[in-house]
Design a protein around this motif. Structure first.
Motif, mmCIF file in Angstrom:
data_model
loop_
_atom_site.group_PDB
_atom_site.id
_atom_site.type_symbol
_atom_site.label_atom_id
_atom_site.label_comp_id
_atom_site.label_asym_id
_atom_site.label_seq_id
_atom_site.Cartn_x
_atom_site.Cartn_y
_atom_site.Cartn_z
ATOM 1 N N UNK A 218 0.818 -1.214 0.000
ATOM 2 C CA UNK A 218 0.000 0.000 0.000
ATOM 3 C C UNK A 218 0.857 1.272 0.000
ATOM 4 N N UNK B 101 -0.597 9.549 14.112
ATOM 5 C CA UNK B 101 0.842 9.792 14.050
ATOM 6 C C UNK B 101 1.617 8.507 13.753
ATOM 7 N N UNK B 102 1.158 7.395 14.357
ATOM 8 C CA UNK B 102 1.830 6.110 14.112
ATOM 9 C C UNK B 102 1.736 5.730 12.636
ATOM 10 N N UNK B 103 0.629 6.059 12.011
ATOM 11 C CA UNK B 103 0.501 5.826 10.578
ATOM 12 C C UNK B 103 1.316 6.825 9.779
ATOM 13 N N UNK C 78 1.687 -1.641 14.242
ATOM 14 C CA UNK C 78 1.782 -0.180 14.323
ATOM 15 C C UNK C 78 2.595 0.288 15.533
ATOM 16 N N UNK D 222 4.812 6.186 8.883
ATOM 17 C CA UNK D 222 5.008 5.063 7.956
ATOM 18 C C UNK D 222 4.673 5.441 6.512
ATOM 19 N N UNK E 124 -4.279 5.730 1.914
ATOM 20 C CA UNK E 124 -3.660 5.001 0.807
ATOM 21 C C UNK E 124 -2.355 4.319 1.243
ATOM 22 N N UNK E 125 -1.544 5.019 2.024
ATOM 23 C CA UNK E 125 -0.196 4.519 2.294
ATOM 24 C C UNK E 125 -0.086 3.725 3.596
ATOM 25 N N UNK E 126 -1.033 3.877 4.475
ATOM 26 C CA UNK E 126 -1.013 3.058 5.706
ATOM 27 C C UNK E 126 -2.450 2.751 6.128
ATOM 28 N N UNK E 127 -3.151 1.932 5.332
ATOM 29 C CA UNK E 127 -4.565 1.653 5.619
ATOM 30 C C UNK E 127 -4.823 1.077 7.017
ATOM 31 N N UNK E 128 -3.933 0.234 7.569
ATOM 32 C CA UNK E 128 -4.247 -0.281 8.918
ATOM 33 C C UNK E 128 -4.407 0.853 9.942
ATOM 34 N N UNK E 129 -3.544 1.873 9.835
ATOM 35 C CA UNK E 129 -3.644 2.994 10.779
ATOM 36 C C UNK E 129 -4.910 3.792 10.521
ATOM 37 N N UNK F 75 -2.759 9.316 18.389
ATOM 38 C CA UNK F 75 -1.612 8.413 18.430
ATOM 39 C C UNK F 75 -1.608 7.501 17.187
#
Lengths: 343, 150
Positions: A56, B125-127, A308, B130, B28-33, B122
């Motif tokens: 991604x 920022x964590x995303x 994360x 990344x 788009x670049x860090x979907x989990x976050x 948090x």
């Protein structure tokens, strides 16, 4: 300059840029790491590449980063990314260029030129290796492996400028390692890694310690204490030869984080770092005792690739007192040390 | 990839554009976050006031969206700060604790919703750390802010 040592390093310390790894190519990391441990100033220069493996994040790219940290009373520095178009990597050679920052191997010496873009910090160094390297292949690290090479002892000459302070280095003790392999930050591993160098370069002994464990640090996967006299590796103690005792915790006034923005994500000011770290090794007639007293810490904070959360690499400067007997020769090492405690 | 997000950024410091673009990047670049952020703040609204510009962040249907402030909205949380403070925090000249204690960042709301917002921040920022495009976005706004501030 020792021509044989120069030849050995040319053949062993070159960039690998390995690509094949049973589907783990995206896990690849490689870095050249240098520590300078002067009385007035300690410096850490790390030029590293890592593959961006998350689909991604866009097209797969190789990230190139410079870590440049100094401690002349307090930690300063930063971590800078270099765009791919400005990166030159010479596979098979000791040479790389990240924009205006470069590492070269010239006439048997490492030459480093680096400057931060956003802070007044520059280094221009020539480091002469003084000991033959130790090479370790395919050590387990998390779900992957790491190869490493250590040159425990170099002499650094050159200039480091921190703000308005100019440090002229003349024959200052230094250390170098080179790591490469396939793993992901956040996998089940931690390490403690450090070295002891005498303050005076005419003292011949140098020591490197490494311990790799699981993340909880209750299962040891690798434990070694390596001892050099002059340019020659004299002894490697391993596992059951070695006892490690940690005492207390380091409570610094502040804990600088790098990159600085990581202070927002890991604001904790109590690092998981022992105040004293004692290593005793004994095997046959050989024995070594080494006491590291932590003085100060700066943290490199690395985003995990598995979740994360963050991995914190504590760069701990301190004093070393070591003594021992190896191959019938007594020695002592008093000087500066830098230990890494990964948590 | 990064340039797609940064093509149409304004040359004045716009909080709305910054937050909107950063959320697009995160998605788009860090979907989990991004997904966790939306779960954490599901159903919540936050009135952000940065450098005098107000905007509403509303999280619903797994989407975090930015709107012009509405008089009809009763936000769960209010946060007010300045661009200078945003940069001071990013550059570690100030910790978040110090910013809150000195009122450089003012947060208002029920304790539970403020705590939820903090967890969301948090995750954001964590995303962000990344996302390859995020440093470029921050740098753009740093330059725009410094130019506008003279």
């Amino acid at each position: 300059m020792n021509p044989l040592l120069s030849r050995v390093l040319t053949l062993t310390d070159h960039l690998r840029l390995s690509t094949s790894a049973n589907g783990k190519a995206g896990w690849y990391k490689e870095w050249h790491h240098f520590c300078i441990v002067g009385k007035e100033l300690k410096a850490l220069v790390n030029m590293n590449i890592s593959h961006e493996w998350r689909p991604e994040a866009g097209e797969p790219v190789q990230q190139a980063r410079l870590i440049l940290l100094v401690n002349d009373g307090k930690w300063d520095g930063d971590i800078c990314n270099t765009p791919a178009r400005d990166v030159i990597l010479n596979r098979g050679q000791i040479g790389l260029r990240f924009g205006h920052n470069s590492l070269r191997f010239v006439d048997g010496c490492y030459e480093i030129s680096a400057a931060l873009e956003n802070r007044p910090l520059t280094v221009s160094l020539r480091l002469e290796p003084m000991a033959f390297p130790l090479l370790r292949s395919k050590a387990t690290l998390g779900q992957g492996t790491i190869d490493w090479l250590v040159v425990p002892r170099l002499t650094a000459n050159g200039t480091i400028v921190v703000g308005h302070r100019v440090y002229k280095l003349e024959n200052v003790p230094a250390y170098h390692d080179h790591n490469w392999g396939h793993w992901l930050w956040g996998q089940d591993f931690a390490w403690q890694w450090g070295f002891a160098l005498p303050a005076e370069m005419d003292q011949a002994w140098s020591i490197v310690f490494d311990r790799v464990t699981n993340r909880a640090r209750n299962q040891i996967q690798e434990l070694k204490l390596s001892v050099w006299q002059g340019d020659k590796l004299q002894r490697i103690f391993a596992h059951s030869d070695i006892e490690v005792r940690e005492r207390g915790y380091l409570y610094p006034e502040r804990v600088p984080k790098f990159p600085r923005i990581m202070g927002l994500i890991t604001p904790e000011s109590t690092p998981d770092v022992p105040r004293t770290f004692e290593i005793e090794a004994e095997s046959g007639d050989d024995r070594v005792r080494c006491l590291f007293q932590a003085q100060d810490v700066g943290q490199i904070v690395v985003p995990n690739e598995t979740d994360l959360e963050m991995t914190v690499i504590n760069e701990v400067s301190g004093l070393i007192d070591g003594e021992g007997v190896v191959k019938g020769k007594s020695f002592s090492v008093h000087g500066q040390g830098l230990f890494e405690f990964l948590t | 990839m990064a340039r797609d997000f940064l093509n149409s950024l304004p040359d004045t410091p716009s909080a709305g554009q910054f937050i909107r673009t950063s959320l697009d990047i995160l998605q788009v670049e860090c979907p989990p976050a991004y997904d966790l952020l939306c779960q954490q703040l599901a159903g919540q609204s936050v009135r952000l006031q940065i450098g005098g510009e107000a905007l509403d962040l509303i999280v619903r249907d797994d989407q975090a969206s930015v709107f012009a402030p509405s008089d009809n909205l009763m936000p769960d949380t209010h946060l007010e700060t300045s661009w200078q403070t945003v940069l001071d925090l990013a550059d570690a000249r100030m910790s978040l604790d110090q910013a809150v204690l000195s009122n450089a960042v003012a947060v208002k709301g029920e304790v539970a919703t403020v705590a939820q917002f903090y967890e969301g921040l948090h995750l954001y920022l964590s995303g962000a750390v990344r996302c390859p495009s995020f440093p470029l976005l921050l740098e753009h706004f740093r330059q725009v802010y410094e130019l506008s501030a003279g």
